[in-house]
Scaffold this motif. Structure first.
Motif, short mmCIF file in Angstrom:
data_model
loop_
_atom_site.label_atom_id
_atom_site.label_comp_id
_atom_site.label_asym_id
_atom_site.label_seq_id
_atom_site.Cartn_x
_atom_site.Cartn_y
_atom_site.Cartn_z
N GLN A 28 0.83 -1.22 0.00
CA GLN A 28 0.00 0.00 0.00
C GLN A 28 0.86 1.26 0.00
O GLN A 28 0.48 2.29 -0.56
CB GLN A 28 -0.94 -0.01 1.20
N THR A 29 2.02 1.19 0.66
CA THR A 29 2.93 2.33 0.64
C THR A 29 3.43 2.60 -0.78
O THR A 29 3.55 3.75 -1.20
CB THR A 29 4.13 2.08 1.57
N MET A 30 3.70 1.54 -1.52
CA MET A 30 4.13 1.71 -2.91
C MET A 30 3.01 2.32 -3.76
O MET A 30 3.26 3.13 -4.65
CB MET A 30 4.57 0.37 -3.50
N ILE A 31 1.76 1.90 -3.51
CA ILE A 31 0.63 2.52 -4.21
C ILE A 31 0.59 4.02 -3.90
O ILE A 31 0.42 4.85 -4.80
CB ILE A 31 -0.70 1.87 -3.78
N ASN A 32 0.79 4.36 -2.64
CA ASN A 32 0.69 5.74 -2.21
C ASN A 32 1.84 6.59 -2.74
O ASN A 32 1.62 7.69 -3.28
CB ASN A 32 0.68 5.79 -0.68
N VAL A 33 3.07 6.07 -2.63
CA VAL A 33 4.26 6.87 -2.94
C VAL A 33 4.67 6.76 -4.40
O VAL A 33 4.90 7.77 -5.08
CB VAL A 33 5.43 6.46 -2.03
N LYS A 34 4.76 5.53 -4.90
CA LYS A 34 5.33 5.31 -6.23
C LYS A 34 4.29 5.44 -7.34
O LYS A 34 4.57 5.98 -8.40
CB LYS A 34 5.99 3.94 -6.28
N VAL A 35 3.09 4.91 -7.09
CA VAL A 35 2.05 4.93 -8.13
C VAL A 35 1.26 6.24 -8.11
O VAL A 35 1.02 6.84 -9.15
CB VAL A 35 1.10 3.72 -7.97
N SER A 36 0.85 6.67 -6.90
CA SER A 36 -0.01 7.86 -6.80
C SER A 36 0.77 9.16 -6.61
O SER A 36 0.20 10.24 -6.77
CB SER A 36 -1.00 7.69 -5.65
N GLY A 37 2.05 9.07 -6.21
CA GLY A 37 2.87 10.27 -6.08
C GLY A 37 2.68 11.05 -4.80
O GLY A 37 3.05 12.22 -4.72
N ALA A 38 2.12 10.42 -3.75
CA ALA A 38 1.92 11.13 -2.48
C ALA A 38 3.24 11.34 -1.77
O ALA A 38 4.16 10.52 -1.88
CB ALA A 38 0.96 10.33 -1.59
N ARG A 39 3.33 12.43 -1.00
CA ARG A 39 4.58 12.74 -0.29
C ARG A 39 4.34 13.27 1.13
O ARG A 39 5.31 13.55 1.83
CB ARG A 39 5.37 13.79 -1.08
N THR A 40 3.11 13.46 1.57
CA THR A 40 2.87 14.07 2.87
C THR A 40 2.06 13.17 3.79
O THR A 40 1.57 12.11 3.38
CB THR A 40 2.13 15.42 2.73
N ARG A 41 1.90 13.60 5.03
CA ARG A 41 1.13 12.86 6.03
C ARG A 41 -0.37 12.86 5.71
O ARG A 41 -1.10 12.01 6.21
CB ARG A 41 1.35 13.46 7.42
N LEU A 42 -0.80 13.81 4.91
CA LEU A 42 -2.23 13.91 4.61
C LEU A 42 -2.74 12.64 3.95
O LEU A 42 -3.81 12.14 4.29
CB LEU A 42 -2.50 15.13 3.72
N SER A 43 -1.98 12.10 3.00
CA SER A 43 -2.43 10.89 2.30
C SER A 43 -2.56 9.71 3.26
O SER A 43 -3.50 8.91 3.16
CB SER A 43 -1.47 10.54 1.17
N THR A 44 -1.63 9.60 4.21
CA THR A 44 -1.68 8.53 5.20
C THR A 44 -2.91 8.67 6.08
O THR A 44 -3.65 7.70 6.33
CB THR A 44 -0.41 8.54 6.07
N PHE A 45 -3.14 9.90 6.56
CA PHE A 45 -4.31 10.16 7.41
C PHE A 45 -5.61 9.87 6.67
O PHE A 45 -6.52 9.21 7.19
CB PHE A 45 -4.28 11.61 7.89
N LEU A 46 -5.69 10.35 5.43
CA LEU A 46 -6.92 10.18 4.67
C LEU A 46 -7.14 8.73 4.27
O LEU A 46 -8.29 8.30 4.11
CB LEU A 46 -6.90 11.07 3.43
N ALA A 47 -6.07 7.96 4.09
CA ALA A 47 -6.23 6.53 3.78
C ALA A 47 -7.03 5.85 4.89
O ALA A 47 -7.96 5.07 4.62
CB ALA A 47 -4.87 5.86 3.62
N GLY A 48 -6.68 6.17 6.16
CA GLY A 48 -7.43 5.61 7.27
C GLY A 48 -8.83 6.18 7.39
O GLY A 48 -9.80 5.44 7.62
N ALA A 49 -8.94 7.49 7.22
CA ALA A 49 -10.26 8.13 7.34
C ALA A 49 -11.21 7.66 6.23
O ALA A 49 -12.37 7.31 6.49
CB ALA A 49 -10.09 9.65 7.29
#
Length: 501
Positions: A292-313
């Motif tokens: 899931q981290t690879m989806i977030n960082v490598k595929v989707s291009g996320a770089r901040t804590r917001l994406s991590t927080f929103l993934a849970g929310a």
């Protein structure tokens, strides 16, 4: 005051996260969080089944882990949630003692992680060689792909064209635009196709029921006794170690991908806090999720804590508010996403013919051992330990051969000079004793260690043994050229080691 002075308003703007001041970053982070949340649902349910608990406990763990680690973690954009590694560790405890003991173990594991993080366990990461890291990444990619194989076995024929279509979208859609993540587009389009055409294929809902309400905090239902503590402590400690190892390796991987540094100590403590919170909310615990981290960082291009927080929310919103819709997402869509993650994660350069030709055989062997260990056990932590131990053996064997001894007899024949070069430790000093000609040497022997370094007691014992053998023949030995650390170690241990008298 200088015109270049920084105003309070400018200073405040500098403290704002990127996603507050840049709409493009905001959009990227929000959409990345949504994609990760969709991918988390079937994974969390699957890991719940492995642990032998209700699917809601895995989903609750993914929610609380992601939200908490977004605040207290040290690595931005990394996703923590319920994982298979943790599920494998705690499954026997749940099976033998029940859910209450499992929840208590999750909380205790979090306490262990906070303590281990505070005492600096994250610094051990520097001892993991690059070949182990490459093996870790490649084995992860293999495990991610292997996890999709059951979803492609004994399924309706329509699943295969859906997966192919999903992969095509993931490959070609980014060439059109990167405004919307390709995984999200793929999931939406494949869901619409299956619903509109009435295609009967396995869906997310087939994995298990989604929760209909938020988790409620509470204490684990166990007797608070020493017996309970001794029962859960071994499982909790194992979970703490596995979770930290997987999380720190993932953080290092993200560091390399994003070319940034993260605070590993804060990440270790943050993982502990997240597990403590998760335990009190009745979750099954977790750690960093590499896929899931690879989806977030490598595929989707996320770089901040917001994406991590929103993934849970988003995970909880999708389950509670949009549960019926999410349940209709075809598993083929998520399988396609994870196959693409697997392909993108694998370090293809590491197995290229040119790389293999230039790489030392030992390095390749360590990488292969790491991959085999992980794939065989389905446990990334075991693979890292086995790979690291193998790397140490290879290194010790390589360095051992660097210790050389040269002999030069004085022209008068009254003395002999032995020059020792290289690193002296248990592997190289074992055969040091056999490199001297005790019977034929003159009465005066000089051992020059100015080009050597003594690292351990084994080397001191070897030097003592050399001296003893010469003294037994009535010859004197003079050891010269010791550097300060070597001299200190030698003076402390010489003549004190068993078996040297």
């Amino acid at each position: 005051m200088s015109s270049a002075a920084v105003t309070p308003a400018a200073r405040l703007r500098g403290l704002k996260p990127d996603w507050l001041s840049d709409p493009k970053v905001w959009r990227t982070e929000v959409l990345a969080g949504l994609v990760v949340a969709l991918a988390l649902i079937p994974e969390a349910i699957s890991f719940s089944i492995i642990a032998g608990v209700d699917p809601a406990l895995g989903l609750f763990a993914s929610f609380t882990m992601a939200v908490t680690i977004a605040i207290v973690g040290g690595r931005r954009a990394m996703i923590s949630a319920a994982t298979g590694a943790v599920a494998l560790v705690i499954a026997p405890l749940n099976r033998e003692h029940g859910l209450g003991h499992l929840i208590a173990a999750v909380i205790l594991a979090g306490v262990f992680q906070v303590i281990l993080g505070a005492v600096g366990v994250a610094k051990l990461m520097r001892f993991i060689p690059r070949s182990v890291m490459v093996g870790f990444v490649n084995s992860l990619a293999i495990l991610v792909f292997m996890a999709q194989v059951p979803e492609m076995r004994d399924v309706p024929w329509a699943v295969y064209p859906l997966i192919i279509g999903g992969l095509a979208l993931l490959v070609f859609f980014p060439k059109i635009t990167s405004v919307v993540p390709a995984p999200l587009v793929s999931i939406v389009i494949l869901t619409v196709i299956t619903l509109a055409a009435g295609i009967a294929v396995p869906t997310v809902g087939d994995k298990g029921a989604l929760p209909s309400s938020l988790p409620v905090p509470g204490l684990p239902e166990v007797p608070f006794t020493l017996d309970t503590l001794t029962t859960i402590a071994p499982y909790a400690f194992a979970m703490a170690l596995v979770g930290l190892m997987e999380s720190l390796m993932t953080a290092k991987l993200v560091d390399d991908i994003t070319d940034t540094r993260s605070n590993k100590t804060r990440e270790s403590v943050g993982q502990g806090i997240a597990n403590i919170v998760t335990g009190f909310f009745g979750g099954m615990g977790g750690c960093a999720m590499i896929g899931q981290t690879m989806i977030n960082v490598k595929v989707s291009g996320a770089r901040t804590r917001l994406s991590t927080f929103l993934a849970g929310a988003f995970l909880m919103v999708l389950c509670i508010v949009f549960g019926p819709v999410v349940s209709e997402i075809p598993m083929a869509a998520l399988v396609a996403v994870m196959i693409m993650v697997s392909f993108a994660t694998f370090d293809w350069h590491s197995i290229a013919p040119k790389t293999l030709q230039r790489m030392p055989a030992g390095e390749i062997g360590v990488m292969v051992v790491t991959v085999v260990a992980v794939v065989a056990t389905h446990n990334l932590a075991i693979g890292v330990v086995v790979g690291s131990v193998t790397a140490m053996v290879v290194f010790a064997k390589r360095v051992a051969h660097l210790a050389e001894v040269t002999r030069r007899v004085d022209p008068n024949g009254t003395s002999v000079l032995y020059t020792v070069t290289g690193e002296l430790f248990f592997a190289s000093s074992n055969d040091l004793v056999g490199r001297f000609e005790y019977a034929t040497d003159p009465d005066k022997v000089i051992v020059d260690l100015s080009a050597a370094h003594i690292w351990d007691a084994s080397s001191v014992a070897a030097l003592d043994a050399i001296e003893i053998r010469y003294k037994q023949r009535g010859k004197s030995v003079d050891i010269i050229g010791l550097n300060n650390p070597s001299a200190d170690l030698h003076s402390k241990l010489t003549g004190e080691l068993a078996g040297t008298h």
